[in-house]
Design a protein around this motif. Structure first.
Motif, PDB file in Angstrom:
ATOM      1  N   ARG A  21       0.822  -1.195   0.000  1.00 43.74           N
ATOM      2  CA  ARG A  21       0.000   0.000   0.000  1.00 43.74           C
ATOM      3  C   ARG A  21       0.863   1.254   0.000  1.00 43.74           C
ATOM      4  O   ARG A  21       0.385   2.336  -0.287  1.00 43.74           O
ATOM      5  CB  ARG A  21      -0.918  -0.012   1.233  1.00 43.74           C
ATOM      6  N   TYR A  31     -12.760  11.080 -10.361  1.00 45.42           N
ATOM      7  CA  TYR A  31     -11.887  12.004  -9.651  1.00 45.42           C
ATOM      8  C   TYR A  31     -12.350  13.440  -9.817  1.00 45.42           C
ATOM      9  O   TYR A  31     -13.084  13.783 -10.752  1.00 45.42           O
ATOM     10  CB  TYR A  31     -10.445  11.872 -10.161  1.00 45.42           C
ATOM     11  N   ASP A  50       3.488   6.711  -0.392  1.00 48.28           N
ATOM     12  CA  ASP A  50       3.122   7.374   0.853  1.00 48.28           C
ATOM     13  C   ASP A  50       3.469   8.859   0.823  1.00 48.28           C
ATOM     14  O   ASP A  50       4.451   9.266   0.180  1.00 48.28           O
ATOM     15  CB  ASP A  50       3.838   6.717   2.035  1.00 48.28           C
ATOM     16  N   TYR A  71      -9.799   8.695   4.936  1.00 47.62           N
ATOM     17  CA  TYR A  71      -9.172   9.059   3.672  1.00 47.62           C
ATOM     18  C   TYR A  71      -7.744   8.541   3.630  1.00 47.62           C
ATOM     19  O   TYR A  71      -7.004   8.637   4.607  1.00 47.62           O
ATOM     20  CB  TYR A  71      -9.173  10.574   3.484  1.00 47.62           C
ATOM     21  N   GLU A  72      -7.354   8.021   2.488  1.00 44.90           N
ATOM     22  CA  GLU A  72      -5.970   7.630   2.259  1.00 44.90           C
ATOM     23  C   GLU A  72      -5.276   8.775   1.533  1.00 44.90           C
ATOM     24  O   GLU A  72      -5.727   9.193   0.462  1.00 44.90           O
ATOM     25  CB  GLU A  72      -5.887   6.364   1.417  1.00 44.90           C
ATOM     26  N   LYS A  74      -2.117  10.043  -0.523  1.00 43.45           N
ATOM     27  CA  LYS A  74      -1.041   9.493  -1.335  1.00 43.45           C
ATOM     28  C   LYS A  74      -0.343  10.606  -2.111  1.00 43.45           C
ATOM     29  O   LYS A  74      -0.927  11.642  -2.416  1.00 43.45           O
ATOM     30  CB  LYS A  74      -1.584   8.450  -2.323  1.00 43.45           C
ATOM     31  N   ARG A  96     -12.489   2.726  -1.469  1.00 38.95           N
ATOM     32  CA  ARG A  96     -11.306   3.435  -0.991  1.00 38.95           C
ATOM     33  C   ARG A  96     -11.454   4.900  -1.390  1.00 38.95           C
ATOM     34  O   ARG A  96     -11.747   5.214  -2.536  1.00 38.95           O
ATOM     35  CB  ARG A  96     -10.035   2.854  -1.612  1.00 38.95           C
ATOM     36  N   ARG A  97     -11.253   5.782  -0.416  1.00 42.97           N
ATOM     37  CA  ARG A  97     -11.360   7.222  -0.665  1.00 42.97           C
ATOM     38  C   ARG A  97      -9.970   7.829  -0.519  1.00 42.97           C
ATOM     39  O   ARG A  97      -9.409   7.853   0.561  1.00 42.97           O
ATOM     40  CB  ARG A  97     -12.354   7.858   0.309  1.00 42.97           C
ATOM     41  N   LEU A  98      -9.458   8.305  -1.624  1.00 43.46           N
ATOM     42  CA  LEU A  98      -8.095   8.795  -1.669  1.00 43.46           C
ATOM     43  C   LEU A  98      -8.047  10.297  -1.913  1.00 43.46           C
ATOM     44  O   LEU A  98      -8.939  10.872  -2.554  1.00 43.46           O
ATOM     45  CB  LEU A  98      -7.299   8.106  -2.783  1.00 43.46           C
ATOM     46  N   VAL A 100      -4.927  12.421  -3.527  1.00 47.28           N
ATOM     47  CA  VAL A 100      -3.605  12.250  -4.129  1.00 47.28           C
ATOM     48  C   VAL A 100      -3.090  13.619  -4.564  1.00 47.28           C
ATOM     49  O   VAL A 100      -3.820  14.396  -5.185  1.00 47.28           O
ATOM     50  CB  VAL A 100      -3.669  11.295  -5.340  1.00 47.28           C
TER      51      VAL A 100
END
Length: 313
Positions: A21, A31, A50, A71-72, A74, A96-98, A100
């Motif tokens: 990950r 998006y 990361d 929230y992830e 990235k 999955r909520r990202l 970026v």
């Protein structure tokens, strides 16, 4: 701008080791971007890793202030600015909520104080897209009001940064730095976005003062309706639906609009606050009751009945 192309999937390369990950490849199909750019045809594949600890720390502070989470964050050089992204995961109802961001575009330590408020402004805007479900609905993605998505996220940004202690100049730093007045038609111009940030910030500042006076607020108590409305006390300030935590932080939970249903005057729209929730709509009949599709779910209480410092029983 929001884009959805086909049902979302996560694709792994067969016969290759699964990436961790911390470093993985994702197919981006839904998006919203912070900065307008030429629309790409079809989905994109991007490599993410990361984030810097300083950016991740700021996201944690924002999650505490917005009563949201999951929230992830990235980092990726394959995105031009910052994007809110949703990925459906095979075999799971929880997406999955990202968020970026491009590490060369978004930096927190160039000018420490100014840089941190700029980062907060960008991340709050992307959280706003997630909170308002701008990435989950095909109908929304096809809306002719796509610029309205950006303005709603900008209003959310202004409100949240005010609650975090930003002055107006700090609240507008991200919009001032990263946007312009000649965007594509699908994006609002810089001046409109700055005005919407200011509107959210101003309304939040006014609320800080008004909440101390019973005559200026209308209070709403919802019966258990979903995970984030379970017995909570809500405050209606203008058309904003607010909930205060035990520390006095005012979360912007939703809004109201004039209802198109004959029996009701107002429709309250509450975006999902966790990954497992769906958007909620309820209606005010002006007779002291709040309704959902299933019947009465709460009561409308005027300031003379309950003050904002009292807890629902």
């Amino acid at each position: 701008m929001c884009r959805i192309f086909t049902p979302l999937i996560v694709v792994w390369v067969i016969f290759s080791p699964l990436p961790t990950r911390a470093d993985e490849t994702i197919d981006v199909m839904a998006y919203c971007q912070y900065v307008a750019e030429t629309v790409k045809s079809g989905p994109r594949t991007i490599r993410v890793t990361d984030p810097e600890p300083s950016i991740k720390e700021i996201l944690g502070i924002l999650e505490d202030t917005t009563a949201t989470g999951g929230y992830e964050l990235k980092s990726s050089s394959d995105v031009s600015s910052a994007e809110a992204i949703v990925l459906k995961v095979a075999g799971s109802n929880v997406p999955r909520r990202l968020i970026v961001y491009n590490p060369g575009w978004l930096q927190s330590d160039t000018v420490p104080e100014e840089g941190r408020w700029t980062v907060k402004g960008v991340l709050a805007h992307e959280i706003g897209h997630h909170v308002h479900s701008h990435l989950l609905s095909w109908e929304q993605s096809q809306s002719v009001d796509r610029p309205d998505f950006e303005l709603k996220a900008d209003y959310y940004t202004g409100w949240i940064l005010s609650q975090m202690g930003a002055n107006l100049e700090q609240a507008k730093l991200a919009v001032t730095k990263f946007t312009n007045n000649k965007p594509p038609p699908s994006y609002p111009p810089k001046d409109a976005r700055a005005l919407m940030v200011e509107s959210g910030w101003t309304h939040s500042e006014a609320y800080k003062i008004a909440k101390n006076y019973r005559s200026t607020t209308k209070l709403i108590l919802f019966s258990p309706l979903s995970a984030h409305t379970d017995g909570r006390l809500y405050i209606l300030f203008g058309n904003d639906l607010i909930h205060e935590n035990e520390h006095g932080v005012a979360y912007l939970m939703g809004n109201r609009e004039e209802s198109d249903r004959p029996r009701y005057v107002w429709t309250y729209k509450i975006p999902p606050q966790t990954q497992n929730e769906m958007p909620t709509q309820i209606w005010d009949d002006t007779k002291g009751k709040v309704w959902s599709e299933y019947g009465v779910v709460g009561d409308v209480m005027m300031p003379s009945v309950m003050t904002h410092t009292e807890s629902p029983k």
